[in-house]
Design a protein around this motif. Structure first.
Motif, mmCIF file in Angstrom:
data_model
loop_
_atom_site.group_PDB
_atom_site.id
_atom_site.type_symbol
_atom_site.label_atom_id
_atom_site.label_comp_id
_atom_site.label_asym_id
_atom_site.label_seq_id
_atom_site.Cartn_x
_atom_site.Cartn_y
_atom_site.Cartn_z
ATOM 1 N N PRO A 247 0.755 -1.752 0.017
ATOM 2 C CA PRO A 247 0.032 -0.118 -0.615
ATOM 3 C C PRO A 247 1.132 0.646 0.491
ATOM 4 C CG PRO A 247 -0.354 -1.120 1.582
ATOM 5 C CD PRO A 247 1.031 -2.091 1.069
ATOM 6 N N LEU A 248 0.271 2.634 -0.734
ATOM 7 C CA LEU A 248 1.260 3.780 -0.834
ATOM 8 C C LEU A 248 0.592 4.950 -0.250
ATOM 9 C CD1 LEU A 248 1.968 2.810 -4.544
ATOM 10 C CD2 LEU A 248 3.609 2.528 -2.471
ATOM 11 N N PRO A 249 0.768 5.955 0.111
ATOM 12 C CA PRO A 249 0.252 6.917 0.576
ATOM 13 C C PRO A 249 -1.146 7.748 -0.364
ATOM 14 C CG PRO A 249 2.456 7.244 1.541
ATOM 15 C CD PRO A 249 2.449 5.739 0.883
ATOM 16 N N ALA A 250 -1.740 7.874 0.247
ATOM 17 C CA ALA A 250 -2.672 8.116 -0.634
ATOM 18 C C ALA A 250 -2.429 9.610 -1.165
ATOM 19 C CB ALA A 250 -4.084 7.842 -0.016
ATOM 20 N N ASP A 251 -1.918 10.568 -0.293
ATOM 21 C CA ASP A 251 -1.931 11.794 -0.547
ATOM 22 C C ASP A 251 -0.882 12.474 -1.635
ATOM 23 O OD1 ASP A 251 0.461 11.326 1.018
ATOM 24 O OD2 ASP A 251 0.329 12.741 2.028
ATOM 25 N N THR A 252 0.289 11.062 -2.259
ATOM 26 C CA THR A 252 1.229 11.661 -3.026
ATOM 27 C C THR A 252 0.888 10.247 -4.127
ATOM 28 O OG1 THR A 252 2.564 10.501 -1.807
ATOM 29 C CG2 THR A 252 2.828 12.313 -1.821
ATOM 30 N N LEU A 253 0.281 9.003 -3.850
ATOM 31 C CA LEU A 253 -0.352 8.177 -5.143
ATOM 32 C C LEU A 253 -0.945 8.676 -6.368
ATOM 33 C CD1 LEU A 253 -0.084 5.270 -5.934
ATOM 34 C CD2 LEU A 253 -1.798 5.079 -4.528
ATOM 35 N N PHE A 254 -1.757 9.639 -6.333
ATOM 36 C CA PHE A 254 -3.197 10.194 -6.990
ATOM 37 C C PHE A 254 -2.022 11.233 -7.980
ATOM 38 C CE2 PHE A 254 -6.241 8.571 -4.568
ATOM 39 C CZ PHE A 254 -7.379 8.533 -5.589
ATOM 40 N N PHE A 255 -1.094 12.071 -7.480
ATOM 41 C CA PHE A 255 -0.484 12.624 -8.048
ATOM 42 C C PHE A 255 0.554 12.018 -9.249
ATOM 43 C CE2 PHE A 255 3.997 13.984 -8.589
ATOM 44 C CZ PHE A 255 3.859 15.516 -9.679
ATOM 45 N N ARG A 256 1.329 10.982 -8.526
ATOM 46 C CA ARG A 256 2.071 9.392 -9.060
ATOM 47 C C ARG A 256 1.571 9.414 -10.127
ATOM 48 N NH1 ARG A 256 5.190 6.157 -5.479
ATOM 49 N NH2 ARG A 256 6.363 5.498 -7.755
ATOM 50 N N ALA A 257 0.179 9.168 -10.231
ATOM 51 C CA ALA A 257 -0.437 7.975 -11.410
ATOM 52 C C ALA A 257 -0.727 8.855 -12.729
ATOM 53 C CB ALA A 257 -1.985 7.733 -10.971
ATOM 54 N N LYS A 258 -1.510 10.526 -12.212
ATOM 55 C CA LYS A 258 -1.135 11.153 -13.311
ATOM 56 C C LYS A 258 -0.109 11.760 -13.758
ATOM 57 C CE LYS A 258 -4.234 14.583 -15.172
ATOM 58 N NZ LYS A 258 -3.179 14.764 -15.946
ATOM 59 N N ARG A 259 0.841 11.203 -12.868
ATOM 60 C CA ARG A 259 2.566 11.437 -13.361
ATOM 61 C C ARG A 259 2.886 10.301 -14.885
ATOM 62 N NH1 ARG A 259 7.393 12.174 -9.685
ATOM 63 N NH2 ARG A 259 6.475 9.458 -9.776
ATOM 64 N N GLY A 260 1.979 9.387 -14.534
ATOM 65 C CA GLY A 260 2.152 7.733 -15.519
ATOM 66 C C GLY A 260 3.083 7.059 -15.373
ATOM 67 N N ASP A 261 3.312 7.004 -13.601
ATOM 68 C CA ASP A 261 3.833 5.965 -13.076
ATOM 69 C C ASP A 261 3.421 4.722 -12.775
ATOM 70 O OD1 ASP A 261 6.291 8.217 -12.280
ATOM 71 O OD2 ASP A 261 5.601 7.860 -10.532
ATOM 72 N N PHE A 262 1.752 5.060 -12.703
ATOM 73 C CA PHE A 262 0.887 3.909 -12.242
ATOM 74 C C PHE A 262 -0.179 3.411 -13.678
ATOM 75 C CE2 PHE A 262 2.361 4.195 -8.363
ATOM 76 C CZ PHE A 262 3.356 3.795 -8.382
ATOM 77 N N ASP A 263 -1.192 2.621 -14.098
ATOM 78 C CA ASP A 263 -1.749 2.809 -15.531
ATOM 79 C C ASP A 263 -3.372 2.565 -14.763
ATOM 80 O OD1 ASP A 263 -0.604 2.204 -17.992
ATOM 81 O OD2 ASP A 263 -0.110 0.269 -16.682
ATOM 82 N N ILE A 264 -3.679 2.373 -13.523
ATOM 83 C CA ILE A 264 -4.972 2.611 -12.274
ATOM 84 C C ILE A 264 -4.298 1.907 -10.515
ATOM 85 C CG2 ILE A 264 -4.801 -0.102 -12.077
ATOM 86 C CD1 ILE A 264 -7.853 0.791 -12.483
ATOM 87 N N VAL A 265 -5.143 3.215 -10.172
ATOM 88 C CA VAL A 265 -4.928 2.916 -8.555
ATOM 89 C C VAL A 265 -6.260 2.629 -8.317
ATOM 90 C CG1 VAL A 265 -5.249 4.413 -6.484
ATOM 91 C CG2 VAL A 265 -3.273 5.708 -8.928
ATOM 92 N N VAL A 266 -6.086 1.607 -7.101
ATOM 93 C CA VAL A 266 -7.089 0.653 -5.967
ATOM 94 C C VAL A 266 -7.197 1.914 -5.145
ATOM 95 C CG1 VAL A 266 -8.381 -1.174 -4.891
ATOM 96 C CG2 VAL A 266 -6.424 -1.193 -7.653
ATOM 97 N N ALA A 267 -8.418 2.743 -5.418
ATOM 98 C CA ALA A 267 -8.947 3.473 -4.045
ATOM 99 C C ALA A 267 -9.792 1.987 -3.267
ATOM 100 C CB ALA A 267 -9.807 4.304 -4.278
ATOM 101 N N GLN A 268 -9.570 2.816 -2.045
ATOM 102 C CA GLN A 268 -10.283 2.499 -0.182
ATOM 103 C C GLN A 268 -11.514 2.678 -0.140
ATOM 104 O OE1 GLN A 268 -8.594 -0.576 0.532
ATOM 105 N NE2 GLN A 268 -6.543 0.121 -0.908
ATOM 106 N N TYR A 269 -11.801 3.367 -0.022
ATOM 107 C CA TYR A 269 -13.359 4.175 -0.060
ATOM 108 C C TYR A 269 -13.675 5.281 -1.575
ATOM 109 C CZ TYR A 269 -10.570 7.579 3.162
ATOM 110 O OH TYR A 269 -9.725 8.495 3.143
ATOM 111 N N HIS A 270 -15.170 5.423 -1.292
ATOM 112 C CA HIS A 270 -15.545 6.396 -2.467
ATOM 113 C C HIS A 270 -14.983 8.064 -2.741
ATOM 114 C CE1 HIS A 270 -19.114 9.005 -3.755
ATOM 115 N NE2 HIS A 270 -18.576 8.796 -4.089
ATOM 116 N N ASP A 271 -14.482 8.720 -0.931
ATOM 117 C CA ASP A 271 -14.021 9.824 -1.535
ATOM 118 C C ASP A 271 -12.618 9.668 -1.947
ATOM 119 O OD1 ASP A 271 -16.637 10.694 -0.637
ATOM 120 O OD2 ASP A 271 -16.246 12.209 0.639
ATOM 121 N N GLN A 272 -12.105 8.983 -1.340
ATOM 122 C CA GLN A 272 -10.375 8.724 -2.295
ATOM 123 C C GLN A 272 -10.170 8.346 -3.514
ATOM 124 O OE1 GLN A 272 -7.902 4.453 -0.708
ATOM 125 N NE2 GLN A 272 -6.939 6.319 0.203
#
Length: 334
Positions: A247-272
């Motif tokens: 598991p990775l910290p959500a506060d930086t993970l979405f930035f990394r995914a948008k940057r192109g590091d990942f193809d998809i993110v698994v979020a744990q709950y709705h608003d996350q």
């Protein structure tokens, strides 16, 4: 062998909302007919009213089954269920409209179960109206899963540069944490992997959010949720050759995914998961139900009762949802 255009059923959603308007605006785009065979499931009288409101000059062709559709630009084919009154008010919660929204979806699912269509694209429904009509579901996803007898499913959201799939969706935060477990985590990781492979990504790069701040920081935050609920699932998926990290910290993970590091993110709950998607582009967001026997896409916004019937609603999200339905629909050959 030439690929056939997929047949896509577009459900009207709540007929008191913006669904009818964004449907007629979307089907006023000739490109839609160059890539797919779309038809609407709804009420013809409401569709005609939406044409008047939006000043879109298209003809309405009422049909009783998909085989009767002409699939021609300039003509909207519609399975007319004739469920609501002609004077149904715009922008108001009503059991009549809630029941109609459910029946439109039910009919589209019946076509999917019969193999008559390759995808469903849904305009928004209103949960309060749905419940007032006696259809007590959290949303579209759960209805689709029940009516297709699907056990393993998940909500996936797509916006420009970011895809997110949810371990839990329409439940309170405390319930989301309680219900989350390693089995569900693994299922969602597998669904993400399989869906993106079907979309042409050979080895999808999947990143999993932590539940707690800093993904628990080795037990500093939370009560060991990452170690109990997430890590075993990731290790199981990795052992099967799935390219997943976390598991990775959500506060930086979405930035990394948008940057192109990942193809998809698994979020744990709705608003996350919903928060980052909607910041990136509410108008262009697409909601995809993963795991169903047929592809289902939807707008990533609600019924917008405050602007319904005023020709203000933007159709971009529905057009993106239609494009995604075509992209993810199973290939057919002729």
């Amino acid at each position: 062998m030439a690929a056939k255009q997929p047949t896509i059923a577009i459900t009207m959603g709540d007929p008191s909302g913006v669904g009818p308007e964004i449907i007629v605006k979307s089907l006023n785009d000739k490109h839609i007919y160059e890539t797919s065979h779309p038809f609407v499931v709804g009420d013809a009288k409401i569709l005609k009213r939406a044409l008047e409101v939006t000043n879109v000059e298209l003809k309405v062709n009422s049909i009783t089954k998909p085989e009767e559709a002409v699939y021609e630009y300039g003509i909207i084919d519609i399975i007319d269920l004739d469920l609501v009154s002609e004077d149904l008010p715009w922008g108001q919660v009503s059991p009549e409209a809630g029941n109609a929204a459910f029946r439109y979806l039910e009919k589209a699912i019946s076509y999917a179960n019969e193999g008559a269509i390759q995808g469903i694209c849904t305009a928004p429904l209103n949960k309060e109206a749905l419940h007032k009509a006696g259809h007590v579901y959290p949303g579209h996803t759960e209805i689709l899963a029940e009516l297709t007898n699907t056990k393993d499913f998940a909500m996936m959201l797509s916006a420009p540069g970011l895809r997110v799939i949810h371990a839990t969706t329409h439940v309170g935060l405390m319930d989301a944490i309680k219900k989350n477990n390693a089995e569900r985590q693994y299922t969602v990781i597998r669904l993400a992997h399989e869906t993106l492979q079907k979309a042409g990504i050979e080895s999808p790069r999947i990143a999993v959010c932590g539940i707690n701040p800093h993904a628990g920081e080795n037990g500093l935050f939370g009560n060991g949720e990452e170690e109990e609920k997430i890590i075993p699932a990731i290790e199981k998926a990795q052992a099967e050759g799935i390219n997943v990290q976390g598991p990775l910290p959500a506060d930086t993970l979405f930035f990394r995914a948008k940057r192109g590091d990942f193809d998809i993110v698994v979020a744990q709950y709705h608003d996350q998961g919903h928060g980052p998607i909607k910041v990136l582009g509410l108008e262009a967001g697409v909601n995809i139900t993963v795991g169903l026997p047929t592809i289902r896409t939807s707008v990533d916004h609600g019924t917008a009762f405050d602007i319904a019937g005023k020709n203000i609603a933007d159709e971009l999200s529905l057009k993106e949802a239609l494009r995604m339905a075509v992209e993810l629909a199973p290939e057919n050959e002729s």
